[in-house]
Design a protein around this motif. Structure first.
Motif, PDB file in Angstrom:
ATOM      1  N   SER A  98     -21.132 134.217 134.341  1.00  0.00           N
ATOM      2  CA  SER A  98     -20.777 132.771 134.273  1.00  0.00           C
ATOM      3  C   SER A  98     -21.769 132.266 133.399  1.00  0.00           C
ATOM      4  O   SER A  98     -21.183 131.205 132.513  1.00  0.00           O
ATOM      5  CB  SER A  98     -21.696 132.065 136.032  1.00  0.00           C
ATOM      6  N   THR A 138     -16.514 124.102 135.009  1.00  0.00           N
ATOM      7  CA  THR A 138     -16.643 125.601 135.236  1.00  0.00           C
ATOM      8  C   THR A 138     -17.803 126.584 135.444  1.00  0.00           C
ATOM      9  O   THR A 138     -17.610 127.245 136.667  1.00  0.00           O
ATOM     10  CB  THR A 138     -15.008 126.213 135.287  1.00  0.00           C
ATOM     11  N   LEU A 177     -19.425 128.141 139.105  1.00  0.00           N
ATOM     12  CA  LEU A 177     -19.414 129.391 138.546  1.00  0.00           C
ATOM     13  C   LEU A 177     -21.076 129.320 139.535  1.00  0.00           C
ATOM     14  O   LEU A 177     -21.720 130.573 140.581  1.00  0.00           O
ATOM     15  CB  LEU A 177     -18.860 130.217 138.505  1.00  0.00           C
TER      16      LEU A 177
END
Length: 185
Positions: free
Chosen positions: A88, A116, A120
């Protein structure tokens, strides 16, 4: 070793704690070979026998589930959580790189990917740290006495339910002859 304790139980020559010792042996087998279906089945049978014996003696029979933190962190290994956190963070870097692209498609991809991936990362990092903390600070243990009563750090009984034989518990620090035990919630 677990089968030897079971054989002694079947022969009627069992001693107090044999069910717990058998459960400990099967737990150890499952730790070394998690895919061993026979050891898993044998452990279930041992725990069912403990439950049956406790109910015959009029003792409470409770099913104790692991705590929520242990369940969530235990969904994957420490290594898996750390790899997901690393992946991530790489996606976050790519998202930042794509945001500066002159192509509209890449720019939009970067604007979606960066936040995003950051979210994460902030999910996977605590899971990695939690898995590491549990691995370093706790160990699995099995109760081999017929039952164990919990006490506080001064040796005074807490008055809660006793932990029955063959139950899997987590242990951490040891102070003198006392062991910090975590069992259920």
């Amino acid at each position: 070793r677990g089968l030897a304790y079971v054989a002694r139980l079947r022969a009627g020559a069992d001693r107090p704690g044999d069910l717990g010792r058998a459960a400990a042996a099967f737990e150890e087998t499952l730790h070394l070979r998690p895919e061993d279906a026979e050891a898993d089945r044998a452990l279930d049978l041992i725990q069912a026998e403990v439950t049956k014996r406790r109910s015959r003696r009029g003792k409470d029979v409770r099913t104790v589930r692991p705590t929520l933190d242990r369940v969530v962190v235990g969904l994957a290994s420490e290594r898996t959580w750390s790899l997901l956190a690393l992946f991530s963070s790489i996606l976050f870097a790519l998202g930042l790189f794509f945001r500066r692209a002159t192509s509209a498609g890449l720019s939009v991809t970067g604007r979606v990917l960066a936040p995003t991936a950051l979210v994460l990362f902030f999910v996977f990092l605590p899971l990695t740290l939690g898995a590491r903390s549990l691995r370093l600070s706790t160990r699995a243990a099995v109760i081999v006495a017929p039952e164990v009563h919990l006490v506080d750090e001064h040796g005074t009984a807490t008055g809660g339910d006793a932990i029955p034989e063959a139950q899997v518990v987590e242990t951490s620090e040891i102070r003198g002859n006392l062991i910090h035990v975590r069992w259920g919630s």
